[in-house]
Write an enzyme that holds these catalytic residues in place. Structure first.
Site, PDB file in Angstrom:
ATOM      1  N   CYS A 102      31.586  98.825  37.101  1.00  0.00           N
ATOM      2  CA  CYS A 102      30.897  99.588  36.054  1.00  0.00           C
ATOM      3  C   CYS A 102      29.500  99.994  36.520  1.00  0.00           C
ATOM      4  O   CYS A 102      28.722  99.143  36.969  1.00  0.00           O
ATOM      5  CB  CYS A 102      30.795  98.751  34.781  1.00  0.00           C
ATOM      6  SG  CYS A 102      29.982  99.610  33.423  1.00  0.00           S
ATOM      7  N   CYS A 117      23.860  96.850  30.763  1.00  0.00           N
ATOM      8  CA  CYS A 117      24.671  96.655  29.553  1.00  0.00           C
ATOM      9  C   CYS A 117      24.899  95.167  29.328  1.00  0.00           C
ATOM     10  O   CYS A 117      25.138  94.407  30.266  1.00  0.00           O
ATOM     11  CB  CYS A 117      26.004  97.379  29.718  1.00  0.00           C
ATOM     12  SG  CYS A 117      27.174  97.088  28.373  1.00  0.00           S
ATOM     13  N   GLN A 127      42.994  89.760  17.916  1.00  0.00           N
ATOM     14  CA  GLN A 127      42.500  89.360  19.231  1.00  0.00           C
ATOM     15  C   GLN A 127      42.292  90.589  20.109  1.00  0.00           C
ATOM     16  O   GLN A 127      43.129  91.487  20.148  1.00  0.00           O
ATOM     17  CB  GLN A 127      43.492  88.403  19.899  1.00  0.00           C
ATOM     18  CG  GLN A 127      43.581  87.046  19.232  1.00  0.00           C
ATOM     19  CD  GLN A 127      42.361  86.173  19.480  1.00  0.00           C
ATOM     20  OE1 GLN A 127      41.439  86.539  20.205  1.00  0.00           O
ATOM     21  NE2 GLN A 127      42.342  84.995  18.868  1.00  0.00           N
ATOM     22  N   ASN A 155      48.639  85.450  12.887  1.00  0.00           N
ATOM     23  CA  ASN A 155      48.901  85.656  14.312  1.00  0.00           C
ATOM     24  C   ASN A 155      49.822  84.577  14.873  1.00  0.00           C
ATOM     25  O   ASN A 155      50.729  84.872  15.661  1.00  0.00           O
ATOM     26  CB  ASN A 155      47.572  85.666  15.073  1.00  0.00           C
ATOM     27  CG  ASN A 155      47.714  86.025  16.536  1.00  0.00           C
ATOM     28  OD1 ASN A 155      48.377  86.996  16.876  1.00  0.00           O
ATOM     29  ND2 ASN A 155      47.094  85.251  17.408  1.00  0.00           N
ATOM     30  N   ASN A 186      38.748  77.588   1.217  1.00  0.00           N
ATOM     31  CA  ASN A 186      37.606  77.355   2.101  1.00  0.00           C
ATOM     32  C   ASN A 186      37.805  76.009   2.801  1.00  0.00           C
ATOM     33  O   ASN A 186      37.694  74.950   2.177  1.00  0.00           O
ATOM     34  CB  ASN A 186      36.309  77.356   1.291  1.00  0.00           C
ATOM     35  CG  ASN A 186      35.076  77.220   2.173  1.00  0.00           C
ATOM     36  OD1 ASN A 186      35.177  76.939   3.368  1.00  0.00           O
ATOM     37  ND2 ASN A 186      33.907  77.416   1.587  1.00  0.00           N
ATOM     38  N   CYS A 244      37.406  78.753  20.480  1.00  0.00           N
ATOM     39  CA  CYS A 244      36.528  79.747  21.110  1.00  0.00           C
ATOM     40  C   CYS A 244      35.160  79.148  21.424  1.00  0.00           C
ATOM     41  O   CYS A 244      34.238  79.873  21.790  1.00  0.00           O
ATOM     42  CB  CYS A 244      36.382  80.979  20.214  1.00  0.00           C
ATOM     43  SG  CYS A 244      35.690  80.640  18.582  1.00  0.00           S
TER      44      CYS A 244
END
EC number: 2.1.1.190
Length: 431
Positions: A81, A87, A264, A298, A341, A388
């Site tokens: 890139c 960036c 995703q 998912n 929740n 994650c």
């Protein structure tokens, strides 16, 4: 009489030293040793030596920037890139994909105190099926369209992006030209692009009403490019201009989603991740399965094709509704979605009255502290935790291990090649 003195300005001498990097952290920073502590240096790779300038010197670690690199590692790559280094999207295009995966796996193994058994990866380029590009039109200047600079709110004008899905990357110049031709460019906030199974989506956020002429121009553009166009005048409002509701296929199912729903980013890794979860859980026809933080299903819906019953629990009502719609659309009558929740006391929630043989959870970065005690109480045979954030994964894993579970499989998910993001999944089995 009181006297006032101005404090003398403290002058910090920026020390230049020569170091050799011996490791790469999961964020792509070279790691050397200096004065008995770790020295983090962006842009350097293992086996590279350089003259560096100390920029931050803490008690436990220090940071530096490269003044002059003295040699190149065989793992060094030429970034694809032209915006790399400015960036903020990618941090590791100068690193071979093999070294990226090894360094992330090593960081995960250290945190989890367990070897990484699998690396789940797809193509390292052209993998992003979703992106948001910021828009800005300064007075008497061309429209800016791109991603934010690293550590800044400034926009990098992006002409090309090699990690975007090819269909989206090819659209960038034409989208820029279309948006720049509008009369209301100063009212544009951002544009989102999504590559779905149904085709390409474009969601345009604007902060003031668009003129009829601008809307007509955008609609003509959407037809000429064969994309579905949605306008977002406010954060909660979405106006369909052209095209159909989006969908993608997963494990024999067709899953519809709203243009703003979370899906995703990396389709190839997502498909492998779902398949691995089904394999690790060893789902059988008599199993009762719980899917926590389930999103729009998912994992939930593919699980329902194999199990006796599946319950999905999610905190975002729109995703729960979409999960229910997709269950009906795919003829799955053994799945139930709850809007709850999971950061509150889950013991009083209706789903918690059920028993489960197996559990899957895929929490946000904060992890799953609020539900760990109840999961342990359920005593499932197997638990798959998709994460994650390796730090909160390690914390929550400790609770399971202390309750008699053992880590039997650990996988690094290379969901975001060339970035510092580290995702993973773990199989726990009750001993």
């Amino acid at each position: 009489m009181a006297q006032f003195y101005s404090a003398k300005r403290r002058v910090t001498t920026r020390q230049i030293i020569t170091v050799k990097v011996n490791d790469l952290d999961s964020f792509g920073q070279g790691v050397a040793r200096h004065n008995g502590k770790a020295l983090f240096i962006p842009g350097l790779l293992p086996e590279e030596s350089a003259e560096v300038i100390i920029t931050e010197d803490k008690k436990q670690f220090a940071r530096a920037r490269v003044s002059r690199r003295l040699n190149d590692s065989p793992e060094r790559e030429t970034p694809r890139c032209p915006h790399f280094g400015v960036c903020g999207g990618c941090q590791q295009q100068h690193v071979s994909i093999a070294l990226q995966q090894r360094s992330k796996s090593a960081a995960l193994a250290r945190l989890m105190k367990h070897e990484v058994n699998d690396i789940i990866a797809g193509a390292p380029w052209g993998y992003r099926r979703r992106a948001r590009l910021s828009l800005n039109c300064p007075p008497d200047k061309p429209l800016q369209m791109g991603f934010r600079k690293a550590g800044s709110s400034d926009i990098v004008n992006v002409e090309q992006c090699p990690v975007l899905a090819p269909q989206l990357a090819a659209l960038l110049p034409r989208i820029r030209a279309c948006l720049a031709s509008l009369h209301g460019t100063r009212h544009l906030g951002h544009v989102e692009l999504v590559q779905a199974g149904s085709g390409t989506l474009m969601i345009l956020r604007h902060t003031a009403p668009l003129s009829a002429a601008d809307k007509e121009k955008l609609e003509r553009f959407s037809h000429s490019e064969g994309l579905s166009l949605f306008l977002a005048p406010f954060s909660e409002i979405l106006e369909t201009v052209s095209g159909e509701a989006p969908w993608y296929d997963s494990h024999g199912l067709r899953l519809a989603f709203s243009p703003r729903d979370f899906i995703q980013v990396n389709e190839a890794v997502n498909q492998q991740m779902v398949a691995r979860a089904l394999e690790w859980l060893d789902v059988r026809a008599e199993d009762r399965v719980l899917d926590l933080f389930c999103g729009m299903g998912n994992f939930t819906l593919p699980l329902a094709t194999r199990a006796a019953s599946v319950i999905g629990v999610e905190g975002v009502p729109a995703l729960v509704e979409k999960g229910r719609e997709n269950a009906i659309r795919n003829g799955l009558h053994n799945v139930t979605f709850f809007h709850e929740n999971l950061e509150e006391d889950v013991t009083k929630q209706p789903w918690a009255k059920n028993g489960f043989d197996k559990v899957l959870l895929d929490p946000a970065r904060a992890g799953a502290t609020g539900v760990m005690r109840h999961i342990i109480k359920l005593k499932p045979i197997r638990i798959v935790y998709v994460s994650c954030n390796p730090a909160t994964l390690a914390r929550d894993s400790e609770a399971l291990v202390n309750a008699g579970y053992e880590v039997t499989r650990l996988a690094m998910l290379d969901m975001f090649p060339h970035t510092g993001h580290l995702e993973s999944m773990v199989l726990f089995e009750r001993m």
